[in-house]
Design a protein around this motif. Structure first.
Motif, PDB file in Angstrom:
ATOM      1  N   TYR A  26     -30.529  46.545  35.650  1.00 35.22           N
ATOM      2  CA  TYR A  26     -31.677  47.149  34.978  1.00 35.22           C
ATOM      3  C   TYR A  26     -32.479  46.101  34.208  1.00 35.22           C
ATOM      4  CZ  TYR A  26     -29.972  51.991  35.505  1.00 35.22           C
ATOM      5  OH  TYR A  26     -29.571  53.210  35.985  1.00 35.22           O
ATOM      6  N   SER A  27     -33.774  46.324  34.144  1.00 34.72           N
ATOM      7  CA  SER A  27     -34.588  45.586  33.180  1.00 34.72           C
ATOM      8  C   SER A  27     -34.275  46.175  31.807  1.00 34.72           C
ATOM      9  CB  SER A  27     -36.080  45.763  33.488  1.00 34.72           C
ATOM     10  OG  SER A  27     -36.484  47.095  33.190  1.00 34.72           O
ATOM     11  N   ARG A  29     -36.340  47.548  29.756  1.00 33.25           N
ATOM     12  CA  ARG A  29     -37.047  48.840  29.639  1.00 33.25           C
ATOM     13  C   ARG A  29     -36.319  49.940  30.418  1.00 33.25           C
ATOM     14  NH1 ARG A  29     -41.330  48.690  26.669  1.00 33.25           N
ATOM     15  NH2 ARG A  29     -42.508  46.767  26.382  1.00 33.25           N
ATOM     16  N   GLU A  30     -35.785  49.610  31.583  1.00 34.46           N
ATOM     17  CA  GLU A  30     -35.016  50.597  32.347  1.00 34.46           C
ATOM     18  C   GLU A  30     -33.750  51.007  31.593  1.00 34.46           C
ATOM     19  OE1 GLU A  30     -35.931  49.619  37.010  1.00 34.46           O
ATOM     20  OE2 GLU A  30     -34.737  48.158  35.871  1.00 34.46           O
ATOM     21  N   ALA A  34     -32.757  54.703  30.301  1.00 36.71           N
ATOM     22  CA  ALA A  34     -31.467  55.306  30.672  1.00 36.71           C
ATOM     23  C   ALA A  34     -30.708  55.759  29.425  1.00 36.71           C
ATOM     24  CB  ALA A  34     -30.643  54.308  31.483  1.00 36.71           C
TER      25      ALA A  34
END
Length: 139
Positions: A26-27, A29-30, A34
């Motif tokens: 994940y980045s 931001r992701e 989440a």
């Protein structure tokens, strides 16, 4: 003319490449999105790193030396949030040791585990929130 041959990674670079194989990282931001939808964000940074960079709101802090035991529901010493269907996101300072940790957890059967590209440094660069704590440290 062919490009020059590139030697395959060796040592820790090979270990890291293998750990990341098949891992959808994940980045920052992701990872934050989440967390907002209920994922378990696990911070494995040292106390000194957390003092320098700040605490991640909503994260649980688990020392890397006991991570597998705290997240394996069969260990007898797992945290209450642990479970085979829980989405787990491991974050460290720069996104290296978290990849190794995520692979280890996936090998235990926690298949919804990933990590954060760039770690907390990427989190900070993205302007995501940090605070002074207290941290939710799980021993």
């Amino acid at each position: 003319m062919s490009p020059p041959a590139v030697d395959p990674p060796s040592g820790v670079d090979a270990l890291l490449a293998e750990a990341r194989r098949g891992l959808r990282r994940y980045s920052a931001r992701e990872a934050y999105a989440a967390l907002a939808r209920g994922a378990l964000l696990v911070d494995t940074r040292t106390p000194e790193q957390r003092r320098e960079q700040g605490e991640l709101p909503g994260a649980v802090v688990i020392d890397r030396t006991v991570l597998e035991w705290r997240l394996d529901p069969a260990s007898g010493v797992a945290i209450a949030e642990a479970g085979p269907d829980v989405e787990v996101i491991v974050i460290c300072r720069q996104g290296y040791s978290s990849s190794l940790a995520a692979r280890s957890l996936r090998d235990l059967g926690l298949h919804r585990t990933t990590d954060v590209v760039g770690g907390v440094e990427a989190w900070l660069a993205a302007g995501l929130p940090v605070d002074d704590g207290p941290a939710d440290v799980r021993r």
